[in-house]
Write a protein that holds these residues in place. Structure first.
Motif, short mmCIF file in Angstrom:
data_model
loop_
_atom_site.label_atom_id
_atom_site.label_comp_id
_atom_site.label_asym_id
_atom_site.label_seq_id
_atom_site.Cartn_x
_atom_site.Cartn_y
_atom_site.Cartn_z
N TYR A 43 0.83 -1.20 0.00
CA TYR A 43 0.00 0.00 0.00
C TYR A 43 0.87 1.25 0.00
O TYR A 43 0.64 2.18 -0.77
CB TYR A 43 -0.91 -0.02 1.23
N LEU A 44 1.90 1.23 0.87
CA LEU A 44 2.76 2.41 0.98
C LEU A 44 3.47 2.69 -0.35
O LEU A 44 3.67 3.85 -0.71
CB LEU A 44 3.80 2.20 2.08
N ARG A 45 3.83 1.64 -1.04
CA ARG A 45 4.56 1.80 -2.29
C ARG A 45 3.78 2.73 -3.24
O ARG A 45 4.35 3.57 -3.90
CB ARG A 45 4.78 0.43 -2.94
N THR A 46 2.44 2.57 -3.28
CA THR A 46 1.64 3.43 -4.16
C THR A 46 1.21 4.71 -3.45
O THR A 46 1.24 5.78 -4.04
CB THR A 46 0.39 2.68 -4.66
N ALA A 47 0.86 4.58 -2.16
CA ALA A 47 0.31 5.74 -1.45
C ALA A 47 1.33 6.86 -1.30
O ALA A 47 1.02 8.04 -1.52
CB ALA A 47 -0.20 5.31 -0.07
N ILE A 48 2.56 6.48 -0.95
CA ILE A 48 3.59 7.49 -0.75
C ILE A 48 3.87 8.23 -2.05
O ILE A 48 4.06 9.45 -2.08
CB ILE A 48 4.89 6.85 -0.21
N LYS A 49 3.89 7.46 -3.12
CA LYS A 49 4.16 8.06 -4.44
C LYS A 49 3.13 9.14 -4.77
O LYS A 49 3.45 10.18 -5.35
CB LYS A 49 4.14 6.98 -5.54
N SER A 50 1.87 8.89 -4.42
CA SER A 50 0.84 9.87 -4.78
C SER A 50 0.86 11.05 -3.82
O SER A 50 0.44 12.15 -4.17
CB SER A 50 -0.54 9.20 -4.79
N LEU A 51 1.35 10.84 -2.59
CA LEU A 51 1.43 11.94 -1.63
C LEU A 51 2.63 12.83 -1.93
O LEU A 51 2.51 14.04 -1.99
CB LEU A 51 1.55 11.39 -0.20
N ILE A 52 3.78 12.19 -2.08
CA ILE A 52 5.01 12.92 -2.36
C ILE A 52 5.52 12.45 -3.72
O ILE A 52 6.04 11.33 -3.82
CB ILE A 52 6.08 12.64 -1.28
N PRO A 53 5.35 13.23 -4.74
CA PRO A 53 5.64 12.78 -6.10
C PRO A 53 7.06 12.24 -6.29
O PRO A 53 7.24 11.22 -6.96
CB PRO A 53 5.42 14.03 -6.95
N ASN A 54 8.05 12.91 -5.70
CA ASN A 54 9.42 12.44 -5.93
C ASN A 54 9.95 11.63 -4.74
O ASN A 54 11.11 11.70 -4.39
CB ASN A 54 10.34 13.63 -6.24
N ALA A 55 9.05 10.85 -4.13
CA ALA A 55 9.43 10.07 -2.95
C ALA A 55 10.37 8.93 -3.33
O ALA A 55 10.30 8.38 -4.42
CB ALA A 55 8.19 9.50 -2.27
N SER A 56 11.24 8.61 -2.41
CA SER A 56 12.15 7.49 -2.64
C SER A 56 11.78 6.34 -1.71
O SER A 56 10.83 6.42 -0.93
CB SER A 56 13.58 7.93 -2.37
N GLY A 57 12.54 5.25 -1.78
CA GLY A 57 12.29 4.09 -0.94
C GLY A 57 12.39 4.42 0.53
O GLY A 57 11.70 3.82 1.36
N GLU A 58 13.23 5.42 0.87
CA GLU A 58 13.41 5.78 2.27
C GLU A 58 12.10 6.28 2.89
O GLU A 58 11.81 5.99 4.05
CB GLU A 58 14.49 6.86 2.43
N HIS A 59 11.33 7.00 2.12
CA HIS A 59 10.06 7.51 2.63
C HIS A 59 9.14 6.36 3.01
O HIS A 59 8.44 6.40 4.03
CB HIS A 59 9.37 8.40 1.59
N GLU A 60 9.14 5.33 2.19
CA GLU A 60 8.31 4.16 2.51
C GLU A 60 8.73 3.54 3.83
O GLU A 60 7.90 3.19 4.66
CB GLU A 60 8.46 3.08 1.42
N ILE A 61 10.07 3.45 4.00
CA ILE A 61 10.57 2.81 5.22
C ILE A 61 10.17 3.61 6.44
O ILE A 61 9.76 3.06 7.47
CB ILE A 61 12.11 2.64 5.15
#
Lengths: 271, 331
Positions: B277-295
């Motif tokens: 879920y985070l993999r998609t959700a973070i991307k839509s919240l923060i467009p240039n998010a990286s893997g670290e944001h998911e963690i």
């Protein structure tokens, strides 16, 4: 008591670092008796228990139980031989119900291993029912049958002691080692415990108990052994031990004989 | 409460879960969902083992991915290189994993607590080194290709749907066996040695033997999951069997609720679902998010779960449902 002792220990020695906790102690426990081991705190009483039960390894000396050398057996092997102990600082399985605690005590009375349990092989259900019944029997013996399904930790301290006793009895011991069983109990509970211990002895279990309060054991012990600084300083009937001057000086204190006058046996004066 | 959970009719739960899992593929055409569920099944198998080891017997393993890896590579090497029957290879992986655990256990169960954790971690490091260095056998860092599919007679497990059913067939068997173990003489002995080893020994439980056996069993589960992983994907690389994976497995067990077989399934499911879920959700919240944001987000969610449901999701949810019921029952 002319027969060979049930448990025979010769020259037991155990030291921790520079401290000799048990210093060349000989010990005989006779079949069917209640032997009390007393001594001040730190005298090496619990260490003696740990040596017999295999919790600690003997530095020197040997222990024979019913003719078998048990000196270097591991605790579970000692238990399988028929020596079961309780603990000074209560060891209850807090994550189980009262009944389950006692059912753990029936461990040696079942055979189901991982394989049989996982597959519920025929016989495991029968065995489980038998263990449950056996557990209930021992709960009834200590008067806790109505608490069977309560979490063990929810019981008051005195009853937890009884759970531990029931669990130990469920192993079907030949020799029961009780480490300060009355510690923390109320007077009523302690009396109930004394009654139970005597009953267990009458059922044919030999009892070796540790107590630092001498008065508590005088009523029920057949024989008393006194240790101080890891050394045995006296052994005999309660009356003999009470009369022993070394014991009085070393352990009971010089004024002991004056205090509980009414309970003081006449033998002391005679001795 | 503990007691009531234990008395929950597990058979009924097993039937309901099996039925739900059986009809699930009929309700979705989405292959992605199936692959996620295959992963959940696979990780549930390992997590159930960890739950027995850590939750019931109280022994820590931070190296469970070792057995997962042993199962996977045994399956791969035996079936692809030696052209042994895939089923036999799968079995060999299970047995080898259990055997390795038993031998390692003989050495490391002298240790307790943190030291045991470190030793299991070390075991995982060693496996990873072997997997990356023994290129001839394992394919090295670039991985191992060409693990054959399992087949039954003329039927070959080839699609995601096939493997979905196969994976959950094994997962449910593992759950059923483990539930039986937990509610038995052996389960009691495990819980006893968890609370007090001296007291367990005092009533005649050979605690060392039990630890070894539980460890071997949990490893066998790991080996099974590894073998299935290998044949399902047909490909694998050492990266799937690192310490990080071992830690993730522990996280699954803890999130689900350590001393609970069903909890293991919830934990594996929840952790994988949150990650996906985070993999998609973070991307839509923060467009240039990286893997670290998911963690970071993942860590925050874990903290919240542990704060509000310290006994894990399963026990937490059961309590919540029960409270709600009693509220409704009141006139």
């Amino acid at each position: 008591m002319g027969a060979k002792p049930l448990l025979e220990a010769r020259g037991l020695l155990k030291s921790f670092g520079g401290v000799v906790a048990v210093n060349h102690v000989d010990l005989d426990i006779h079949r069917g008796e209640i032997l009390a081991l007393i001594g001040p705190n730190g005298a090496g009483k619990t260490t003696m228990f740990n040596l017999i039960s295999g919790t600690h390894r003997v530095d020197r000396g040997e222990i024979f139980f019913a003719g078998e050398d048990i000196t270097y057996l591991r605790p579970s092997e000692v238990a399988a031989q028929g020596i079961v102990r309780t603990f000074q600082n209560l060891q209850i399985f807090g994550n189980m119900t009262v009944l389950e605690n006692v059912m753990v005590g029936c461990h040696l009375h079942g055979k189901a291993g991982f394989f049989a349990s996982a597959l519920r092989l025929p016989g495991t259900a029968v065995e489980e029912t038998r263990i449950r019944q056996r557990g209930m029997e021992f709960l009834e013996k200590v008067g806790l049958a109505d608490q069977a399904d309560q979490p063990a930790v929810s019981l008051p301290f005195g009853q937890q002691r009884m759970v531990e006793l029931a669990r130990s009895l469920a192993v079907n011991p030949k020799l029961l080692l009780l480490d300060e069983p009355a510690a923390g109990l109320t007077r009523v509970e302690a009396e109930e415990l004394d009654r139970l211990i005597c009953q267990v002895r009458d059922d044919g279990v030999t009892i070796f108990l540790v107590e630092h309060d001498m008065n508590l054991v005088m009523g029920i012990a057949d024989r008393v052994m006194v240790v101080q600084y890891g050394t045995k300083i006296a052994e005999g009937t309660p009356a003999e031990v009470q009369a022993n001057t070394a014991v009085i000086q070393a352990y009971l204190g010089a004024d002991w004989h004056q205090e509980p006058k009414s309970r003081q046996p006449a033998e002391v004066e005679n001795a | 409460m503990l007691n009531q959970i234990r008395r929950t009719p597990n058979l009924l739960a097993l039937i309901i879960v099996s039925a739900a899992l059986a009809v699930l593929p009929l309700t979705t055409q989405n292959n992605y969902i199936l692959t996620i569920f295959i992963l959940v099944g696979q990780f549930t198998i390992i997590t159930v083992g960890l739950s027995l080891l850590m939750g019931y017997a109280g022994q820590i393993s931070l190296g469970q991915a070792t057995f997962y890896g042993i199962g996977a590579y045994t399956m791969a090497i035996l079936s692809a290189r030696f052209e042994l029957s895939p089923w036999l290879s799968l079995l060999a992986g299970v047995i080898l994993a259990a055997a390795v655990a038993y031998l390692v256990g003989l050495l490391i169960f002298r240790l307790h607590g943190h030291y045991l954790a470190m030793a299991t971690l070390g075991m995982n490091v060693i496996l990873f080194l072997i997997l990356t260095q023994e290129v001839e056998w394992t394919g090295g860092p670039s991985g191992f290709r060409g693990v054959p599919d399992l087949s039954l007679g003329s039927f070959t497990f080839s699609s995601d749907l096939h493997y979905y059913y196969l994976m959950w067939f094994f997962t449910l068997i593992v759950i059923a066996l483990s539930l039986n173990i937990v509610n038995s003489r052996v389960g009691r002995a495990m819980r006893a040695l968890h609370t007090s080893e001296v007291a367990a020994e005092a009533v005649g439980i050979d605690t060392n033997a039990f630890k070894l056996k539980v460890f071997a069993l949990s490893a066998a589960y790991g080996g099974l999951a590894g073998g299935l992983h290998a044949t399902y994907l047909g490909f694998m690389s050492p990266g799937s069997f690192t310490i990080n994976v071992s830690i993730e497995l522990v996280v699954m067990a803890v999130v689900g609720g350590l001393a609970s077989v069903w909890g293991a399934m919830f934990g594996a499911g929840a952790v994988l679902a949150i990650e996906q879920y985070l993999r998609t959700a973070i991307k839509s919240l923060i467009p240039n998010a990286s893997g670290e944001h998911e963690i970071i987000a993942f860590g925050l969610i874990l903290m919240l779960i542990m704060i509000f449901m310290p006994q894990g999701l399963f026990a937490g949810l059961v309590t919540a449902v029960r409270q709600r019921r009693t509220v409704f029952r009141k006139p």
